[in-house]
Motif scaffolding. Structure first.
Motif, PDB file in Angstrom:
ATOM      1  N   LYS A  82      -5.152  85.821  29.945  1.00  0.00           N
ATOM      2  CA  LYS A  82      -4.629  85.816  29.076  1.00  0.00           C
ATOM      3  C   LYS A  82      -4.468  87.500  28.143  1.00  0.00           C
ATOM      4  O   LYS A  82      -3.558  87.679  28.098  1.00  0.00           O
ATOM      5  CB  LYS A  82      -5.226  84.959  27.917  1.00  0.00           C
ATOM      6  N   GLN A  83      -5.772  88.380  28.312  1.00  0.00           N
ATOM      7  CA  GLN A  83      -6.141  89.537  28.142  1.00  0.00           C
ATOM      8  C   GLN A  83      -4.566  89.694  29.138  1.00  0.00           C
ATOM      9  O   GLN A  83      -4.129  91.296  28.539  1.00  0.00           O
ATOM     10  CB  GLN A  83      -7.076  89.897  27.892  1.00  0.00           C
TER      11      GLN A  83
ATOM     12  N   LEU B 255      -0.617  87.809  28.520  1.00  0.00           N
ATOM     13  CA  LEU B 255      -0.681  87.540  26.860  1.00  0.00           C
ATOM     14  C   LEU B 255      -1.231  87.821  25.962  1.00  0.00           C
ATOM     15  O   LEU B 255      -1.517  87.164  25.141  1.00  0.00           O
ATOM     16  CB  LEU B 255      -0.629  86.040  26.799  1.00  0.00           C
ATOM     17  N   ARG B 256      -1.452  89.319  25.391  1.00  0.00           N
ATOM     18  CA  ARG B 256      -1.945  89.699  24.642  1.00  0.00           C
ATOM     19  C   ARG B 256      -2.002  89.067  23.181  1.00  0.00           C
ATOM     20  O   ARG B 256      -2.996  89.035  22.546  1.00  0.00           O
ATOM     21  CB  ARG B 256      -1.455  91.453  24.861  1.00  0.00           C
ATOM     22  N   ASN B 257      -0.378  88.719  22.993  1.00  0.00           N
ATOM     23  CA  ASN B 257      -0.051  87.853  22.020  1.00  0.00           C
ATOM     24  C   ASN B 257      -0.275  87.066  22.090  1.00  0.00           C
ATOM     25  O   ASN B 257       0.730  86.223  20.472  1.00  0.00           O
ATOM     26  CB  ASN B 257       1.065  89.371  21.106  1.00  0.00           C
ATOM     27  N   ALA B 258      -0.485  85.867  22.710  1.00  0.00           N
ATOM     28  CA  ALA B 258      -0.110  84.802  22.480  1.00  0.00           C
ATOM     29  C   ALA B 258      -1.522  84.112  22.109  1.00  0.00           C
ATOM     30  O   ALA B 258      -2.778  84.846  21.362  1.00  0.00           O
ATOM     31  CB  ALA B 258      -0.818  83.998  24.183  1.00  0.00           C
ATOM     32  N   PRO B 259      -1.744  83.186  21.090  1.00  0.00           N
ATOM     33  CA  PRO B 259      -2.710  82.886  20.158  1.00  0.00           C
ATOM     34  C   PRO B 259      -3.592  82.732  21.708  1.00  0.00           C
ATOM     35  O   PRO B 259      -3.825  82.477  22.366  1.00  0.00           O
ATOM     36  CB  PRO B 259      -1.812  81.040  19.877  1.00  0.00           C
TER      37      PRO B 259
ATOM     38  N   LYS C 109       2.881  80.008  24.990  1.00  0.00           N
ATOM     39  CA  LYS C 109       4.154  80.295  24.188  1.00  0.00           C
ATOM     40  C   LYS C 109       5.113  79.739  24.891  1.00  0.00           C
ATOM     41  O   LYS C 109       6.174  79.691  23.784  1.00  0.00           O
ATOM     42  CB  LYS C 109       4.788  81.941  25.209  1.00  0.00           C
TER      43      LYS C 109
END
Length: 177
Positions: free
Chosen positions: A55-56, A59-63, A127
């Motif tokens: 995720k990091q 998708l850093r900006n994901a919940p 997302k």
């Protein structure tokens, strides 16, 4: 003709190739040659760390995700390989959502590429909720060969389902190596 539960949406000629390889006994060997690497992600804590690292990096900006775990009942009860849920609870006067990812426990023993494919799939749901074009583009962004790996994963699951004796033999052989 054997029904291939995990490959029903694929063209008939691909299903026939899988049936032929399964009947000839070559499917298991092909899978182990193509995906020989096993993973060390055996505990829920290790799975959480593995998922958060993916995720990091993509998708850093994901919940955020509150919990990631292996679920032994997932394949049988939900007929799913992974599950992304958001559970809302009232805390005081506020509503708080806890996001969870559950991965079928069959992936504890699966090749590393297949675990990554399932985790990428569930992360993409952070997302995009539906399985639409944007969802699959996001999966391709996180794992460039996503579609091929998803197909191979479905072939692996078919092999596990239809050749249980072969699975036991393959896992015993890999333990001896």
């Amino acid at each position: 003709m054997t029904t291939l539960r995990y490959l029903q949406g694929y063209p008939d000629h691909l299903q026939e190739q899988v049936r032929a390889a399964l009947a000839a006994g070559h499917l298991g060997r092909w899978l182990t040659e193509r995906y020989p690497e096993r993973h060390d992600v055996q505990s829920d804590k290790a799975l959480y760390a593995y998922t958060m690292a993916l995720k990091q990096s993509h998708l850093r900006n994901a919940p955020g995700i509150d919990k990631v775990l292996y679920d032994a009942r997932l394949d049988v009860v939900k007929n799913a390989l992974g599950l992304h849920t958001a559970i809302s609870r009232v805390h005081g006067g506020r509503l708080k959502a806890k996001k969870e990812i559950r991965i079928a426990s069959v992936f504890r023993e699966a090749p590393a590429a297949f675990l990554e494919t399932i985790v990428v799939h569930e992360l993409a749901h952070l997302k995009e909720l539906g399985h639409n074009k944007a969802f699959y583009q996001l999966c391709e962004h996180m794992q460039p060969d996503y579609h091929q790996r998803e197909f191979d994963l479905r072939v692996y699951l078919t092999w596990r389902q239809l050749a249980p004796a072969a699975v036991a033999t393959a896992s015993t052989d890999s333990d001896k190596a």
